[in-house]
Design an enzyme around this catalytic site. Sequence first.
Site, short mmCIF file in Angstrom:
data_model
loop_
_atom_site.label_atom_id
_atom_site.label_comp_id
_atom_site.label_asym_id
_atom_site.label_seq_id
_atom_site.Cartn_x
_atom_site.Cartn_y
_atom_site.Cartn_z
CE LYS A 182 -11.59 7.09 5.06
NZ LYS A 182 -10.31 7.57 4.60
CG ASP B 17 31.28 8.48 15.28
OD1 ASP B 17 30.67 7.65 15.99
OD2 ASP B 17 31.96 8.16 14.29
N GLY B 18 28.32 8.90 17.48
CA GLY B 18 26.92 8.48 17.33
C GLY B 18 26.74 7.15 16.62
NE ARG C 192 -14.58 13.15 -0.60
CZ ARG C 192 -13.92 13.68 0.42
NH1 ARG C 192 -14.37 14.76 1.00
NH2 ARG C 192 -12.82 13.13 0.87
NE ARG D 221 3.31 1.71 7.55
CZ ARG D 221 2.88 2.56 8.45
NH1 ARG D 221 1.67 3.03 8.41
NH2 ARG D 221 3.70 2.97 9.41
C1 R5P Z 1 -2.83 0.47 6.35
O1 R5P Z 1 -2.48 -0.17 5.38
C2 R5P Z 1 -2.80 -0.12 7.71
O2 R5P Z 1 -3.59 -1.26 7.75
C3 R5P Z 1 -3.30 0.86 8.75
O3 R5P Z 1 -4.70 1.04 8.58
C4 R5P Z 1 -2.64 2.19 8.68
O4 R5P Z 1 -1.26 2.03 8.67
C5 R5P Z 1 -3.06 3.03 9.88
O5 R5P Z 1 -2.52 4.30 9.74
P1 R5P Z 1 -2.91 5.46 10.73
O6 R5P Z 1 -2.88 4.93 12.13
O7 R5P Z 1 -1.87 6.52 10.48
O8 R5P Z 1 -4.31 5.94 10.36
#
Ligand code: R5P
Length: 281
Positions: A181, A34-35, A183, A86
């Site tokens: 970054k 059944d897995g 914008r 996370r």
């Molecule tokens: C974020 O907190 C981690 O340090 C990485 O930067 C993140 O998980 C990377 O995510 P992705 O490869 O999807 O851009």
Amino acid sequence: MKLVSTEPSQVLASRIADALNASVVDVKFSCFPDGELYLCANGLDEDMIIVGSVVDSDSLVQLVLLIDACEGSNNRLVIPYMGYARQDKRFRAGEPVSARAVSRLLSRGIDRCITVNIHDKKVLSYFDIPASDVSLARDIGTYVKDMDLDDPLILAPDEGTAAFGRQVAAAGTWDCDHLEKTRISGDEVRMAPRALSAAGRPVVIVDDIISTGATIATAAAMLRGQGASDVFAACVHGVLTGGAFSRLKAAGIKDVVCSDTIERGCSRYSAAGRISETLLQ
Ligand code: R5P
């Protein structure tokens, strides 16, 4: 001293065993019709070192089953990559704190736990047992040294990873910065090193995790546009989901490397040294 591991961490576990002059236990893994997952370990000792990365839900179940199979009172657990870490807080009402749920689940039957570059050290406090984290920043630094690059710039993808970038850079006293970054318009973002220039030099982007690779792929294209001679990516945990390795190569990254906390074709440095050092303490 004996080690036992889940399927995803077999190679790393045997490297740790070699470093400790210990032996590995043979485990039969299979599935019921059944897995449902099944395992049977042959020759467990009273107190074991259990090694298992949580790379997906099945590997979490395997680890829970393996811990249950080890009946000693002094078992030590190594979680080289801890998936679910996370989700370390409740971002919206109704959500679990998954990192806490997994930490509690994996604490039962364990005396002490070791993780590797866990997403956030506060997760260590979610375990019901003493837990510590080791960093592979110096090992990545050693790998970069062996690449013999001319005046490389070590670049962290954001401010949160800048300290990790500095630890990698310390191995060669290289320049180090993190990406910022800006914008430009509603749908246009520019990514560039915060203070230093990438022009005319190789750049090594270092991160704890490469998951989708989206951030690094975008950054790499921009860094090439800013004159970087080559762009490399090095991380601890190569989650590499959804074709991330190809995405990064297609973005012009010369090489993408990770450790063996998740065992990949591009695993070029091992967590075994740091883990075994900590186990001996
Ligand atoms: C974020 O907190 C981690 O340090 C990485 O930067 C993140 O998980 C990377 O995510 P992705 O490869 O999807 O851009």
